[in-house]
Scaffold this motif. Sequence first.
Motif, PDB file in Angstrom:
ATOM      1  N   GLN A 146       0.791  -1.213   0.123  1.00  0.00           N
ATOM      2  CA  GLN A 146       0.022  -0.330  -0.148  1.00  0.00           C
ATOM      3  C   GLN A 146       1.015   0.766   0.234  1.00  0.00           C
ATOM      4  OE1 GLN A 146      -2.095  -0.912   3.133  1.00  0.00           O
ATOM      5  NE2 GLN A 146      -3.133  -2.869   3.087  1.00  0.00           N
ATOM      6  N   GLY A 147       0.850   2.175  -0.980  1.00  0.00           N
ATOM      7  CA  GLY A 147       1.305   3.435  -1.179  1.00  0.00           C
ATOM      8  C   GLY A 147       2.867   3.368  -2.431  1.00  0.00           C
ATOM      9  N   ASP A 165       3.233   3.049  -4.475  1.00  0.00           N
ATOM     10  CA  ASP A 165       3.947   3.509  -6.274  1.00  0.00           C
ATOM     11  C   ASP A 165       2.875   5.138  -5.960  1.00  0.00           C
ATOM     12  OD1 ASP A 165       1.385   3.020  -5.789  1.00  0.00           O
ATOM     13  OD2 ASP A 165       1.363   2.588  -7.648  1.00  0.00           O
ATOM     14  N   ASP A 166       3.114   5.625  -4.792  1.00  0.00           N
ATOM     15  CA  ASP A 166       2.682   6.723  -4.418  1.00  0.00           C
ATOM     16  C   ASP A 166       3.476   8.087  -4.586  1.00  0.00           C
ATOM     17  OD1 ASP A 166       1.308   6.818  -1.768  1.00  0.00           O
ATOM     18  OD2 ASP A 166       3.646   7.038  -1.634  1.00  0.00           O
ATOM     19  N   PHE A 167       3.759   9.595  -4.886  1.00  0.00           N
ATOM     20  CA  PHE A 167       4.502  10.198  -4.895  1.00  0.00           C
ATOM     21  C   PHE A 167       5.333   9.918  -3.314  1.00  0.00           C
ATOM     22  CE2 PHE A 167       0.967  12.587  -2.276  1.00  0.00           C
ATOM     23  CZ  PHE A 167       1.792  13.103  -1.689  1.00  0.00           C
ATOM     24  N   LYS A 168       4.412   9.695  -2.144  1.00  0.00           N
ATOM     25  CA  LYS A 168       5.880  10.112  -0.780  1.00  0.00           C
ATOM     26  C   LYS A 168       6.380   8.236  -1.156  1.00  0.00           C
ATOM     27  CE  LYS A 168       2.978  12.572   2.203  1.00  0.00           C
ATOM     28  NZ  LYS A 168       2.712  12.642   3.012  1.00  0.00           N
ATOM     29  N   GLY A 169       6.009   7.459  -1.538  1.00  0.00           N
ATOM     30  CA  GLY A 169       6.574   6.081  -2.051  1.00  0.00           C
ATOM     31  C   GLY A 169       7.103   5.232  -0.438  1.00  0.00           C
ATOM     32  N   THR A 227      10.542   5.737  -3.610  1.00  0.00           N
ATOM     33  CA  THR A 227      10.139   7.079  -4.532  1.00  0.00           C
ATOM     34  C   THR A 227      10.769   6.549  -6.464  1.00  0.00           C
ATOM     35  OG1 THR A 227       9.872   8.721  -2.644  1.00  0.00           O
ATOM     36  CG2 THR A 227       9.542   9.661  -4.989  1.00  0.00           C
ATOM     37  N   ASP A 241       0.850  -0.606  -5.872  1.00  0.00           N
ATOM     38  CA  ASP A 241      -0.291  -0.662  -5.200  1.00  0.00           C
ATOM     39  C   ASP A 241      -0.818  -2.140  -4.751  1.00  0.00           C
ATOM     40  OD1 ASP A 241      -0.802   0.637  -2.928  1.00  0.00           O
ATOM     41  OD2 ASP A 241      -1.698   1.733  -3.761  1.00  0.00           O
TER      42      ASP A 241
END
Length: 364
Positions: free
Chosen positions: A41-42, A44-48, A54, A67
Amino acid sequence: MNVSTKERPSTQTRVLSYAGALLETMDAALADHPNTFIMGQGVDDFKGIFGSTTGLAQKYGADRVFDVPLMEEGMTGVAIGAALVGDYPITTHIRADFSFLAMNQIVNLASKYRYMFGGIMSCPMLIRLVVGRSWGQGAQHSQSPQATFAHYPGLTVVMPSTSQAILDMYPQIIARHPGPVVSIEHRLLYNLDFSVSAGTPSKPIPLTSYIAREGRDVTVVATSVMVLEALRAAQYVAEKAGIEVEVIDLNSISHPDWDLVIGSIRKTGRLVIADTSWLEYGVAGEVCRQVMVRDPSMLRQAPAMLGMAAAPCPTAKSLEDIYYPSQHETVEAILTQVRGSGHGIELPVERSMTEGYKRFRGPF
């Protein structure tokens, strides 16, 4: 905070954050091993995952960094299946507490395949767990479950305390370890900078325990961020009282170097154990058990133990400050071991562990 230890003899160094070391090793794993993928979970998001993954999804594609829904048990089952057919999964839990939802998969399946099938089948995989720490984490985002996972044969549990430990251990784990490996990373470490070797280290950190600081007067056996707390305390008592502390980074919770630990205690005769979790039925208790079954006469007095208070973690910062051991308490434990309770030496005013680290403005 820039941290280094005596066991890093290198003429060429660079500064690298804990999160930066994680990102470098995750990037290298994907680049060097085409069968490796990262999920959680998370990731691949911008916070990585606090900067540890990241940009990897953009670099390697969504089929290798992706994700997942809120399905910890299902995702671990997918990872086990992939590992059994030759892939190398790296699963991430942004809080260690979330791994409890996957306990059946980790404890009943992944840890037992090599045993049940006589070594024919194995589950090479890395399970990354992040321990929450700073105000607002609360009871369900702050647990440090190293003792829980180390309890089960078939699991290897490590707790890297520095960027160098990550750079040394993670490539070994991903390339050669039959797994599964549970690595517990502390949130307080992520934003810290460390001095690391610029090239191949002459003395790489092993997948067991090592001496982070040599000393003669008292042994401190520590885990994760408490290694840094021990090193800070060691510097303080050296300057204030001339006491030389030997700090052992337990590093591997499941496979410590007990000969190293016992040898240090035999030399100093005094012991402080500093862990990131509860003392009851935990790492501190196991260290004491090893001393008792090997040679209790080596201790000049009963050991001191530092860990979380015997309660769920409170959410309010004022309560959290007294829930975790502070630098004040760490120094006091060391001084009392060597000089007794009436040592008369001034203690540090720092009463909250986070005062020496990043001052978080919020829970994440």
